[in-house]
Design an enzyme around this catalytic site. Structure first.
Site, PDB file in Angstrom:
ATOM      1  N   HIS A  89       0.931  -1.109  -0.027  1.00 38.92           N
ATOM      2  CA  HIS A  89      -0.053   0.000   0.047  1.00 38.92           C
ATOM      3  C   HIS A  89       1.043   1.423   0.284  1.00 38.92           C
ATOM      4  O   HIS A  89       0.242   2.395  -0.289  1.00 38.92           O
ATOM      5  CB  HIS A  89      -1.033  -0.015   1.349  1.00 38.92           C
ATOM      6  N   ASP A 118       0.314  -7.715   1.312  1.00 37.15           N
ATOM      7  CA  ASP A 118       0.687  -6.169   1.469  1.00 37.15           C
ATOM      8  C   ASP A 118       2.270  -6.174   1.548  1.00 37.15           C
ATOM      9  O   ASP A 118       2.769  -5.493   2.407  1.00 37.15           O
ATOM     10  CB  ASP A 118      -0.109  -5.773   2.700  1.00 37.15           C
ATOM     11  N   SER A 144       4.922   1.924   8.427  1.00 36.87           N
ATOM     12  CA  SER A 144       4.556   0.966   7.218  1.00 36.87           C
ATOM     13  C   SER A 144       5.774   0.589   6.448  1.00 36.87           C
ATOM     14  O   SER A 144       6.313   1.449   5.912  1.00 36.87           O
ATOM     15  CB  SER A 144       3.372   1.260   6.275  1.00 36.87           C
TER      16      SER A 144
END
Length: 653
Positions: free
Chosen positions: A170, A201, A279
């Site tokens: 993402h 992911d 992230s």
């Protein structure tokens, strides 16, 4: 007066001082010996000629992971760990003894660790953590022929062997430019995306510039941690520009929902803070091995400090999949819906014996390879020799159980799995192939632009979760039409390329008067032919089958265009009038083409025709075909310019 003995407290202090002095003398001797050994090695011909990485390789303990990220036996015997923010060096023998391993005798695949203790708080592994800068240009699903305004984001990543960088999928979703920056550097390097795994992911990047990789060591992977093991998350979250380090413990390990990919994979819950920007950053154990990638957190009024990291088995699957197939093929699925069999009456009714345990198969996806061997109301007893419990769990580790879907996720696409089934009270064994799931309404479009088709101002597009999110917001699962949600949650695709085609909107014009308010309604049939997907074909030689939407074919064969919509709505247009009005509507809205490039007859077909002509060696045909691909765009653009120049169109954009 005679000399008296010192008080007990002073005697103890004097003893401590003496012991400390002796310890300092010992440390000084050891450091001197180490310096002499280093000087002797440097004075030798081999020491002078060997590169820095090769010399360090002989002094570093064996790594816990290889170039592909596969798990190696965990090193044990560690007696202590350094405090946060610590640093320093130690000899190879001492490091190996402390980690319970032996010094490595050969260089690794890509990078060699330096003479430094490999701990979570050392500068060595932090230098492998990078900051990722991405420019995103998302599709405009309401106007699928164009894109939204670009925006930027910052995230984290880390280097692994093979001159590669791992981050979250993402973080680079719909990217147009990706750059990375090392710790302490003021230069950003342009990175290219090698693979994107939407389900897990994870994304893999690389940098072509050799200067980016100079003097850096790759992160090595550790094994799956135990509960209450210490974990350190490193990254570049919001709140500052420099690196941030947070620590916690492993709270839970189970199959969890991945928000970005809508997949159920193994996940690790930790209590370390994971914020926006974290992230893609690595999570280290106390030995400095990477045990996961930070990717999401739980935001709830009743929850605090609940973060999730992608564990090493999922990372290894992604890397191995890329190396085996030259690209990401995804995580396979069995393709069945199942139900627990904890009720004794149901087990008796299904002819299960007392020693039988398993789950009830409710439905099998028609597109799944298992459809040929598994039927509804079969009982799945075991998967690849592992018995399945009545609650759908299998043994995981000592004292732990986990959903049997974990076993499925460990396989690769097109691999075989052995199932033990109970059919009408009889045990049978079947070997089935595993494939990536096929969703009627896909959760992702995998970075591709959305498909669309326009005729007489009617805009057709397939239903996808990004489209529904664009139309109805983040709460689309509450605000979208019930029939769309029903197809999303419960309907299965009967064919591999089946789609839910929607009449997205109507671009108002004289030809479509009375239809302007229709939007987001499923197209059931076109001229009596069931609509299956968005594929359109211009060739009149192809038969009119249910697999195709023959808009142009219908232009030539039908006097009227009949579109049957959901809720018994109907659209009828005169074919000749609709065909003539389409180009005018496209020019009015400055739309370059009546269809997306992925559909037959779009820009992709023109490019393919140009390539085929060039391969056949036809003189001038390649340029003609290439120019033909842009002819419609140029014509529409010229008409838009004429409108703007004449002052007839003053719409503000």
């Amino acid at each position: 007066m005679g000399k008296t003995d010192p008080p007990p407290r002073k005697r103890q202090k004097a003893g401590e001082d003496q012991a400390q002095a002796q310890q300092e003398d010992t440390d000084t001797s050891q450091l001197a010996a180490a310096d002499e050994a280093a000087a002797a090695a440097a004075s030798s011909p081999a020491g002078r000629k060997a590169p820095r990485g090769a010399r360090a390789a002989a002094e570093q303990p064996a790594a816990a992971g290889d170039a592909s990220g596969q798990q190696q036996p965990q090193q044990r015997g560690r007696k202590g760990s350094r405090r946060q923010g610590g640093g320093g060096t130690t000899s190879a023998a001492a490091a190996a003894a402390d980690l319970g391993g032996e010094p490595a005798s050969k260089p690794g695949a890509a990078f060699q660790p330096r003479d430094r203790r490999f701990t979570a708080d050392s500068d060595t592994i932090m230098e492998a953590v990078v900051k990722v800068f991405c420019i995103h240009t998302e599709p405009n699903f309401s106007l699928p022929w164009q894109r939204k305004r670009q925006y930027s984001s910052n995230s984290s990543g880390f280097m692994i062997s093979g001159r590669r960088i791992l981050t979250n999928a993402h973080c680079v979703d719909h990217h147009t430019q990706v750059k990375v920056k090392r710790r302490g550097s003021d230069k950003k390097f342009v990175a290219s995306v090698l693979a994107v795994g939407t389900e897990c992911d994870i994304a893999m990047l690389t940098v072509d510039d050799d200067a980016f990789w100079e003097g850096v060591e790759p992160v090595v992977f550790g094994s799956l941690p135990q509960l209450q093991d210490a974990v350190t998350v490193v990254g570049y979250p919001i709140g500052g520009d420099t690196m941030s380090v947070t620590s916690g413990v492993v709270s839970r390990i189970e199959v969890t929902s991945y928000v970005h990919g809508a997949a159920e994979l193994l996940g690790i819950q930790i209590d370390a803070a994971i914020n926006s920007g974290n992230s893609g950053g690595p999570a280290f154990n106390s030995s400095g091995r990477c045990i996961g990638i930070a990717f999401q957190s739980l935001k709830h009024e009743d929850a605090e400090n609940i973060g999730y990291i992608i564990p090493e088995p999922v990372i290894a699957h992604f890397i191995n999949d890329y190396e085996r197939n030259g690209g990401y093929t995804g995580f396979p699925c069995l393709g069945v819906e199942w139900q627990k069999l904890e009720n004794p009456d149901m087990r008796t009714a299904l002819k299960m014996k007392p020693h039988h345990k398993g789950v009830l198969v409710r439905r099998v996806e028609p597109t799944a390879p298992a459809h040929a061997a598994v039927a509804a109301y079969d009982i799945l007893l075991s998967f690849d020799g592992v018995d399945i419990s009545n609650d759908g769990t299998v043994p995981f580790r000592s004292g732990e159980r986990i959903s049997f879907s974990y076993l499925v996720s460990q396989k690769y696409t097109n691999e075989e799995a052995v199932l033990r089934l109970l059919k009408d009270g009889k045990e049978v064994t079947a070997s089935v192939s595993l494939a990536a799931p096929v969703k009627l309404i896909p959760f992702h479009i995998k970075g591709a632009p959305p498909s669309y088709f326009i005729v007489a101002g009617l805009v057709f597009t397939p239903a996808t979760v990004p489209y529904m999110r664009s139309e109805y917001g983040k709460e689309y699962d509450f605000d979208a039409p019930v029939k769309l949600l029903d197809k999303l949650m419960h309907h299965m695709a009967e064919q591999p390329r089946q789609q839910v085609v929607l009449l997205s909107q109507v671009l108002a014009a004289e030809v479509n008067i009375g239809y302007e308010e229709m939007l987001n309604t499923q197209v059931v049939a076109l001229n009596g032919v069931k609509v299956v997907d968005m594929r359109v074909d211009h060739s009149e030689q192809l038969p009119c089958t249910e697999e195709y939407l023959h808009f142009d074919l219908d232009y030539n064969q039908k006097e009227y265009l009949h579109s049957d919509l959901d809720y018994n709505q109907k659209v009828v247009l005169a074919t000749a009038h609709a065909k003539a009005a389409t180009q005018e509507i496209l020019a009015m809205h400055c739309i370059s083409s009546d269809r997306s490039p992925d559909l037959p007859g779009g820009a992709a077909a023109a490019a393919a025709a140009a390539a085929a002509a060039a391969a056949n060696g036809a003189p001038g045909s390649s340029a003609a075909a290439a120019n033909g691909a842009d002819a419609a765009a140029a014509a529409a653009g010229d008409k838009c310019k004429e409108k703007a120049g004449s002052g007839k169109s003053s719409r503000r954009r």
